[in-house]
Design a protein around this motif. Structure first.
Motif, mmCIF file in Angstrom:
data_model
loop_
_atom_site.group_PDB
_atom_site.id
_atom_site.type_symbol
_atom_site.label_atom_id
_atom_site.label_comp_id
_atom_site.label_asym_id
_atom_site.label_seq_id
_atom_site.Cartn_x
_atom_site.Cartn_y
_atom_site.Cartn_z
ATOM 1 N N TYR A 1 32.952 -14.366 24.024
ATOM 2 C CA TYR A 1 32.058 -13.775 23.031
ATOM 3 C C TYR A 1 32.148 -14.487 21.688
ATOM 4 O O TYR A 1 31.212 -14.505 20.932
ATOM 5 C CB TYR A 1 32.347 -12.283 22.843
ATOM 6 C CG TYR A 1 31.993 -11.484 24.053
ATOM 7 C CD1 TYR A 1 30.663 -11.351 24.437
ATOM 8 C CD2 TYR A 1 32.960 -10.895 24.829
ATOM 9 C CE1 TYR A 1 30.318 -10.636 25.556
ATOM 10 C CE2 TYR A 1 32.622 -10.177 25.953
ATOM 11 C CZ TYR A 1 31.302 -10.048 26.311
ATOM 12 O OH TYR A 1 30.957 -9.337 27.420
ATOM 13 N N LEU B 1 38.631 -1.948 20.174
ATOM 14 C CA LEU B 1 37.383 -1.239 20.426
ATOM 15 C C LEU B 1 37.428 0.142 19.779
ATOM 16 O O LEU B 1 36.496 0.558 19.113
ATOM 17 C CB LEU B 1 37.141 -1.102 21.932
ATOM 18 C CG LEU B 1 35.895 -0.339 22.354
ATOM 19 C CD1 LEU B 1 34.653 -1.060 21.852
ATOM 20 C CD2 LEU B 1 35.852 -0.194 23.850
ATOM 21 N N ARG C 1 36.928 -0.115 16.030
ATOM 22 C CA ARG C 1 35.553 -0.439 15.661
ATOM 23 C C ARG C 1 34.649 0.779 15.777
ATOM 24 O O ARG C 1 33.786 1.011 14.951
ATOM 25 C CB ARG C 1 35.031 -1.559 16.554
ATOM 26 C CG ARG C 1 33.673 -2.010 16.143
ATOM 27 C CD ARG C 1 33.256 -3.227 16.931
ATOM 28 N NE ARG C 1 31.823 -3.206 16.965
ATOM 29 C CZ ARG C 1 31.087 -3.389 18.022
ATOM 30 N NH1 ARG C 1 31.629 -3.658 19.156
ATOM 31 N NH2 ARG C 1 29.786 -3.335 17.945
ATOM 32 N N LEU C 2 34.856 1.589 16.813
ATOM 33 C CA LEU C 2 34.002 2.751 17.018
ATOM 34 C C LEU C 2 34.356 3.904 16.082
ATOM 35 O O LEU C 2 33.521 4.713 15.762
ATOM 36 C CB LEU C 2 34.107 3.236 18.464
ATOM 37 C CG LEU C 2 33.528 2.308 19.517
ATOM 38 C CD1 LEU C 2 33.799 2.881 20.901
ATOM 39 C CD2 LEU C 2 32.062 2.074 19.318
ATOM 40 N N HIS D 1 31.260 3.011 8.676
ATOM 41 C CA HIS D 1 30.865 1.783 8.009
ATOM 42 C C HIS D 1 30.421 2.030 6.579
ATOM 43 O O HIS D 1 30.337 1.113 5.797
ATOM 44 C CB HIS D 1 29.744 1.097 8.797
ATOM 45 C CG HIS D 1 30.173 0.722 10.179
ATOM 46 N ND1 HIS D 1 31.049 -0.298 10.429
ATOM 47 C CD2 HIS D 1 29.884 1.261 11.382
ATOM 48 C CE1 HIS D 1 31.264 -0.392 11.727
ATOM 49 N NE2 HIS D 1 30.568 0.540 12.320
ATOM 50 N N SER E 1 26.863 5.043 18.304
ATOM 51 C CA SER E 1 27.767 3.957 18.665
ATOM 52 C C SER E 1 27.870 3.765 20.170
ATOM 53 O O SER E 1 27.850 2.646 20.664
ATOM 54 C CB SER E 1 29.170 4.221 18.113
ATOM 55 O OG SER E 1 29.151 4.297 16.727
ATOM 56 N N VAL E 2 28.015 4.878 20.890
ATOM 57 C CA VAL E 2 28.280 4.763 22.319
ATOM 58 C C VAL E 2 27.712 5.975 23.061
ATOM 59 O O VAL E 2 27.609 7.065 22.506
ATOM 60 C CB VAL E 2 29.812 4.630 22.568
ATOM 61 C CG1 VAL E 2 30.536 5.901 22.228
ATOM 62 C CG2 VAL E 2 30.132 4.205 23.967
ATOM 63 N N SER F 1 27.412 0.547 24.872
ATOM 64 C CA SER F 1 27.530 0.456 23.416
ATOM 65 C C SER F 1 26.132 0.340 22.823
ATOM 66 O O SER F 1 25.335 -0.492 23.249
ATOM 67 C CB SER F 1 28.352 -0.771 23.027
ATOM 68 O OG SER F 1 28.304 -0.950 21.620
ATOM 69 N N LEU F 2 25.835 1.174 21.836
ATOM 70 C CA LEU F 2 24.522 1.153 21.188
ATOM 71 C C LEU F 2 24.580 0.487 19.814
ATOM 72 O O LEU F 2 23.580 0.445 19.103
ATOM 73 C CB LEU F 2 23.959 2.568 21.073
ATOM 74 C CG LEU F 2 23.649 3.221 22.411
ATOM 75 C CD1 LEU F 2 23.214 4.661 22.214
ATOM 76 C CD2 LEU F 2 22.583 2.453 23.167
ATOM 77 N N ASP F 3 25.758 -0.017 19.432
ATOM 78 C CA ASP F 3 25.928 -0.827 18.220
ATOM 79 C C ASP F 3 25.313 -0.164 16.980
ATOM 80 O O ASP F 3 24.561 -0.788 16.241
ATOM 81 C CB ASP F 3 25.348 -2.222 18.439
ATOM 82 C CG ASP F 3 25.879 -3.229 17.440
ATOM 83 O OD1 ASP F 3 26.992 -3.034 16.923
ATOM 84 O OD2 ASP F 3 25.162 -4.206 17.163
ATOM 85 N N ASN F 4 25.610 1.115 16.788
ATOM 86 C CA ASN F 4 25.131 1.875 15.624
ATOM 87 C C ASN F 4 23.611 1.887 15.515
ATOM 88 O O ASN F 4 23.039 1.625 14.463
ATOM 89 C CB ASN F 4 25.782 1.379 14.343
ATOM 90 C CG ASN F 4 27.259 1.681 14.338
ATOM 91 O OD1 ASN F 4 27.665 2.779 14.689
ATOM 92 N ND2 ASN F 4 28.073 0.717 13.977
ATOM 93 N N PHE F 5 22.974 2.219 16.618
ATOM 94 C CA PHE F 5 21.522 2.374 16.701
ATOM 95 C C PHE F 5 21.114 3.503 15.763
ATOM 96 O O PHE F 5 21.524 4.641 15.938
ATOM 97 C CB PHE F 5 21.149 2.678 18.156
ATOM 98 C CG PHE F 5 19.697 2.909 18.409
ATOM 99 C CD1 PHE F 5 18.754 1.952 18.097
ATOM 100 C CD2 PHE F 5 19.271 4.096 18.995
ATOM 101 C CE1 PHE F 5 17.409 2.172 18.362
ATOM 102 C CE2 PHE F 5 17.930 4.323 19.263
ATOM 103 C CZ PHE F 5 16.998 3.348 18.937
#
Length: 171
Positions: free
Chosen positions: A9, A26, A29-30, A34, A69-70, A112-116
């Motif tokens: 990655y 992980l 991060r979750l 932020h 996030s997830v 993971s939705l990466d903070n959608f």
């Protein structure tokens, strides 16, 4: 051969079997907000509770953002397709349902939705499957005093970025 060679990655080459990221990185991060003013959000969709609506008080003049996030299957899930939809409003203020996850215990139990980011009110619906499916993320609250400060910063940045027009080169 899957899991051998290829790019990591971070873009560097690797040799040997693929290794997942450490769980602790992980988790960090979750679980870290932020933005100041963020609070942890979570809900669970099941066969008996097929939908959950996230809404805020209409009289609250703060800006609210839900950053997912997830989405994952939790204990007791069957090996079946579990489709999660987000139900909201489009630009014409008409209700629209959009599938955001299709989870199956044997092949994809977590996404993971990466903070959608979503604007409330928004409804999460288990369109297929019996769950349980857990959604987690952050509810970010920006108070109007903070928002006006940010707008002033954006305006001053735009004023500073004014550049003279580019002239064509002479031959």
């Amino acid at each position: 051969m899957p899991g051998r060679g290829g790019k990591r990655y971070d873009g560097s080459a690797r040799h040997g079997p693929a290794r997942p990221a450490p769980l602790s990185s992980l988790r960090c991060r979750l679980m870290e907000p932020h933005v100041p003013g963020s609070v942890l959000f979570g809900c669970e969709l099941t066969a008996s509770t097929k939908s959950y609506t996230f809404q805020v008080d209409e009289e609250d003049d703060s800006e609210h953002v839900l950053a997912l996030s997830v989405v994952c299957l939790t204990d007791g899930a069957k090996d079946e397709c579990n489709v999660v939809e987000v139900v909201g409003r489009n630009h014409e203020n008409q209700e629209i349902a959009v599938p955001v996850a299709n989870l199956k215990l044997s092949c994809q139990p977590l996404l993971s939705l990466d903070n959608f980011e979503l604007q409330p009110p928004v409804t999460f619906r288990l369109a297929a499957g019996s769950g349980p499916v857990h959604l987690a993320g952050w509810h970010r609250i920006v108070h109007r005093e903070d928002a006006s400060f940010e707008e002033d910063d954006v305006l001053s940045d735009e004023e500073e970025e004014e550049l003279p027009p580019i002239k064509p080169a002479k031959k």
